[in-house]
Design an enzyme around this catalytic site. Structure first.
Site, PDB file in Angstrom:
ATOM      1  N   ASP A  50       2.767  -2.902   1.015  1.00 55.29           N
ATOM      2  CA  ASP A  50       2.569  -3.685  -0.222  1.00 55.29           C
ATOM      3  C   ASP A  50       2.441  -5.205  -0.026  1.00 55.29           C
ATOM      4  OD1 ASP A  50       2.975  -1.162  -1.229  1.00 55.29           O
ATOM      5  OD2 ASP A  50       4.694  -1.666  -2.483  1.00 55.29           O
ATOM      6  N   LYS A 148       0.195   4.297  -4.117  1.00 55.90           N
ATOM      7  CA  LYS A 148       1.391   4.986  -4.640  1.00 55.90           C
ATOM      8  C   LYS A 148       1.774   4.401  -5.989  1.00 55.90           C
ATOM      9  CE  LYS A 148       4.284   1.811  -2.078  1.00 55.90           C
ATOM     10  NZ  LYS A 148       4.804   1.086  -3.244  1.00 55.90           N
ATOM     11  N   CYS A 193      10.364  -1.062  -1.656  1.00 60.03           N
ATOM     12  CA  CYS A 193       9.361  -0.181  -1.050  1.00 60.03           C
ATOM     13  C   CYS A 193       9.538  -0.020   0.456  1.00 60.03           C
ATOM     14  CB  CYS A 193       7.969  -0.651  -1.430  1.00 60.03           C
ATOM     15  SG  CYS A 193       7.698  -0.422  -3.214  1.00 60.03           S
TER      16      CYS A 193
END
Ligand code: VGL
Ligand code: ZN
Length: 246
Positions: A50, A148, A193
């Site tokens: 990310d 995701k 994450c």
């Protein structure tokens, strides 16, 4: 070398230093052998989590000093033949957004059918500029970008398994079918994450390292310390980029 081996090594190195001290004070620095570096092999994969505009300065969910990971990750990328990136990829009106819950503010926690959910500012909406991987990430040989959190009613911090803890993304099967067994995790954010991805990788049977200086955390309500604690318990190895042989 395993974690136990590394502990033994550290112990014997400090015992040697103590002995040297007792024997008349040989300089400590000279008796301390260099820590063996962790080798990146063809079973190793770097996961870059990310590193998207939303999580960087000026973004809607900017992680403090998040930009500092970019040069470190670019450098790491050159040492890994195998690289996978992830992209948080939410629908408009996603269930993890505070704006989807009247009266709620970002960083409040609510109960959802699948468990507690931290509410976030709107971020990483599919196809928007904020959801793009930062332009300064330069790893052209990365082989897969896994998206995701793309279902409106379920969040997914982990790159392996959504927050319902049942729905898989396919990443474990992908890595296994490529014979990749050692997972090195970097990116944003350490306490969400990155941590969930690392712990799910353990659960899938991978050897897992989190490269601490290649991550930055959000740290809301003690989340960063809690995440490191949970990662340790699940067998994730906490390393620095300087621990790697490059
Ligand atoms: C993340 C909060 C919400 C992350 C994603 O990338 O760590 N954190 N969505
Ligand atoms: Zn998100």
């Amino acid at each position: 070398m395993t974690v136990i081996d590394r502990r033994r090594f550290l112990f014997s190195a400090s015992a040697a230093a103590l002995a040297a001290g007792a024997l008349g004070g040989a300089a400590l620095a000279q008796t301390q052998p260099a820590m063996p570096k962790i080798k990146i092999d063809d079973k190793s994969v770097l996961i870059v989590v990310d590193v998207q505009n939303c999580f960087l300065p000026g973004g809607s969910l900017a992680v403090g000093k998040g930009e500092e990971v970019i040069p470190i990750i670019n450098r790491l990328g050159k040492s890994f033949a195998n690289v996978v990136m992830t992209q948080d990829w939410h629908t408009p009106g996603h269930i993890s957004f505070a704006s989807s819950h009247p009266g709620k503010k970002p960083f409040e926690v609510i109960k959802l059918p699948y468990g507690d959910q931290v509410l976030w500012p709107d971020h990483c909406v599919q196809g928007t500029e904020g959801a793009m991987i930062h332009k300064d990430i330069n790893i052209p040989h990365a082989q897969l970008v896994i998206r995701k959190g793309f279902r409106k009613t379920v969040d997914s911090y982990s790159a392996f398994r959504e927050a319902d803890r049942k729905t898989v993304t396919g990443l474990a099967a992908y890595l296994k079918s490529r014979g990749l067994t050692r997972v090195f995790v970097s990116g944003l954010a350490t306490d969400f994450c990155v941590a969930w991805t690392a712990m799910d990788a353990r659960r899938e049977g991978f050897e897992v390292f989190v490269i601490e200086d290649a991550t930055r955390g959000i740290d809301t309500q003690g989340s960063l310390a809690k995440a490191w604690d949970a990662m340790k318990k699940s067998g994730v190895k906490r390393i620095q980029s300087s621990d790697l042989a490059v």
